[in-house]
Design a protein around this motif. Structure first.
Motif, PDB file in Angstrom:
ATOM      1  N   SER A  71      37.193   4.594  -6.470  1.00 41.98           N
ATOM      2  CA  SER A  71      37.800   3.285  -6.727  1.00 41.98           C
ATOM      3  C   SER A  71      38.141   2.561  -5.421  1.00 41.98           C
ATOM      4  N   TYR A  72      38.544   3.326  -4.409  1.00 38.36           N
ATOM      5  CA  TYR A  72      38.832   2.749  -3.093  1.00 38.36           C
ATOM      6  C   TYR A  72      37.551   2.176  -2.485  1.00 38.36           C
ATOM      7  N   LEU A  73      36.465   2.945  -2.600  1.00 37.39           N
ATOM      8  CA  LEU A  73      35.177   2.508  -2.070  1.00 37.39           C
ATOM      9  C   LEU A  73      34.692   1.242  -2.767  1.00 37.39           C
ATOM     10  N   ARG A 121      32.510 -11.122  -9.740  1.00 39.71           N
ATOM     11  CA  ARG A 121      33.795 -11.685  -9.316  1.00 39.71           C
ATOM     12  C   ARG A 121      34.736 -11.926 -10.499  1.00 39.71           C
ATOM     13  N   GLU A 122      34.231 -12.421 -11.604  1.00 36.63           N
ATOM     14  CA  GLU A 122      35.090 -12.762 -12.743  1.00 36.63           C
ATOM     15  C   GLU A 122      35.180 -11.633 -13.780  1.00 36.63           C
ATOM     16  N   GLN A 123      34.544 -10.508 -13.486  1.00 40.20           N
ATOM     17  CA  GLN A 123      34.579  -9.389 -14.431  1.00 40.20           C
ATOM     18  C   GLN A 123      35.846  -8.548 -14.236  1.00 40.20           C
ATOM     19  N   MET A 126      35.496  -6.449  -1.661  1.00 41.48           N
ATOM     20  CA  MET A 126      36.165  -7.284  -0.654  1.00 41.48           C
ATOM     21  C   MET A 126      35.190  -7.745   0.429  1.00 41.48           C
ATOM     22  N   ARG A 127      34.170  -6.938   0.715  1.00 38.97           N
ATOM     23  CA  ARG A 127      33.159  -7.377   1.676  1.00 38.97           C
ATOM     24  C   ARG A 127      32.385  -8.584   1.145  1.00 38.97           C
ATOM     25  N   HIS A 128      32.450  -8.756  -0.191  1.00 41.43           N
ATOM     26  CA  HIS A 128      31.760  -9.895  -0.804  1.00 41.43           C
ATOM     27  C   HIS A 128      32.751 -10.980  -1.241  1.00 41.43           C
ATOM     28  N   ARG A 149      21.752  -2.679   0.185  1.00 42.98           N
ATOM     29  CA  ARG A 149      21.511  -1.378   0.808  1.00 42.98           C
ATOM     30  C   ARG A 149      22.813  -0.635   1.052  1.00 42.98           C
ATOM     31  N   LYS A 150      23.913  -1.363   1.234  1.00 45.50           N
ATOM     32  CA  LYS A 150      25.188  -0.706   1.530  1.00 45.50           C
ATOM     33  C   LYS A 150      25.925  -0.261   0.272  1.00 45.50           C
TER      34      LYS A 150
END
Length: 300
Positions: free
Chosen positions: A207-209, A191-193, A215-217, A266-267
């Protein structure tokens, strides 16, 4: 006007050693053969052959003309054969594109090598292009097929997209980075990187992926002060200017100063796809079909 028939007759006479032998090989009357050569010399305003009843001898000009004429006829014969091969889908150059995140890995390289052996008349012109740009290049005829990193945002009705395989995503950090002593990491810890590659609003690809995954996290990747959309992003990582989430295969081309961390989710996977035109020419279609078969074996 010099005709190909005259060139052929002239070369045949020289190769046969006499008008008589050449006439027999060509199944024409000797008088007709002699008339054609006379017309050839008159048209060129030069003497090509010195002859008597038993043999012929090339003049200096004739020797030069013989060598050039023979080459022309051989080139023409080769052109006819090559054209027939191309028509049957057996010979020509295929233009292949791949994105910077789809490296020509050992598996893909092996498949291409096997195909070049299977199609001895085919050569490959390989260039790099962004996943999102490849579809347009192929649609407009500047390329024949491409290897892309999904997703592709812009759709073209004449372009087919076929998934080849999936691979794991990993985190690339500098060996100077505070995470360099670890072997695995959770996405939430990033998150902070600062990321050296961020998505463009009109482009898909890796980059989109990665942005979707973050964002899922619960966060959007922070942008580093130095960014790159190309494979050089690993050089930025090595210089400790930021981190990147990349496909596992990019470890094969990574600089020595980059360390990779496994992602346990896994995703955290990325798909590579083949894109090509509907109903491609025979040569391209045959090559693509064979490539798909070989990549099926790799995926299995």
């Amino acid at each position: 006007m010099i005709s190909l028939r005259q060139l052929n007759y002239f070369v045949e006479i020289v190769d046969a050693g006499s008008y008589t032998n050449a006439a027999e090989r060509l199944y024409i009357a000797q008088s007709a053969l002699s008339r054609q050569i006379k017309e050839l010399e008159t048209s060129m305003q030069v003497s090509l052959l010195q002859r008597d009843s038993r043999h012929i001898e090339l003049t200096q000009a004739g020797q030069l003309f013989y060598e050039r004429s023979k080459r022309i006829l051989e080139d023409l014969a080769d052109a006819v054969v090559q054209t027939q091969h191309v028509s049957k889908g057996e010979q020509g150059t295929i233009r292949l594109l791949h994105s910077s995140s789809v490296t020509l890995s050992a598996a893909i390289g092996s498949a291409l090598n096997q195909l070049l052996a299977q199609f001895p008349g085919v050569s490959l012109d390989i260039s790099r292009a962004a996943s999102e740009h490849q579809a347009l290049d192929i649609d407009e005829g500047r390329a024949d097929f491409g290897l892309v990193r999904l997703p592709i945002l812009r759709k073209f009705p004449n372009i087919l997209v076929q998934t080849l395989f999936e691979e794991k995503l990993v985190v690339a950090v500098s060996k100077q980075h505070l995470f360099a002593q670890r072997t695995a990491i959770e996405i939430t810890e990033l998150r902070e990187q600062h990321f050296v590659s961020i998505p463009h609003k009109d482009r898909g690809g890796l980059s989109y992926l990665v942005a979707e995954l973050c964002m899922r996290h619960g966060f959007f990747p922070k942008v580093a002060r130095a960014t790159s959309r190309k494979s050089s992003l690993l050089n930025l990582v090595e210089a400790n200017l930021g981190i990147a989430i990349v496909p596992e295969s990019m470890q094969e081309v990574a600089p020595a100063g980059v360390h990779f961390l496994a992602l346990p989710e896994r995703k955290s996977r990325s798909a590579v796809a083949l894109i090509y035109r509907r109903e491609p020419p025979a040569m391209i279609g045959n090559f693509i079909e064979a490539f798909l078969l070989r990549m099926d074996c790799v995926a299995d």
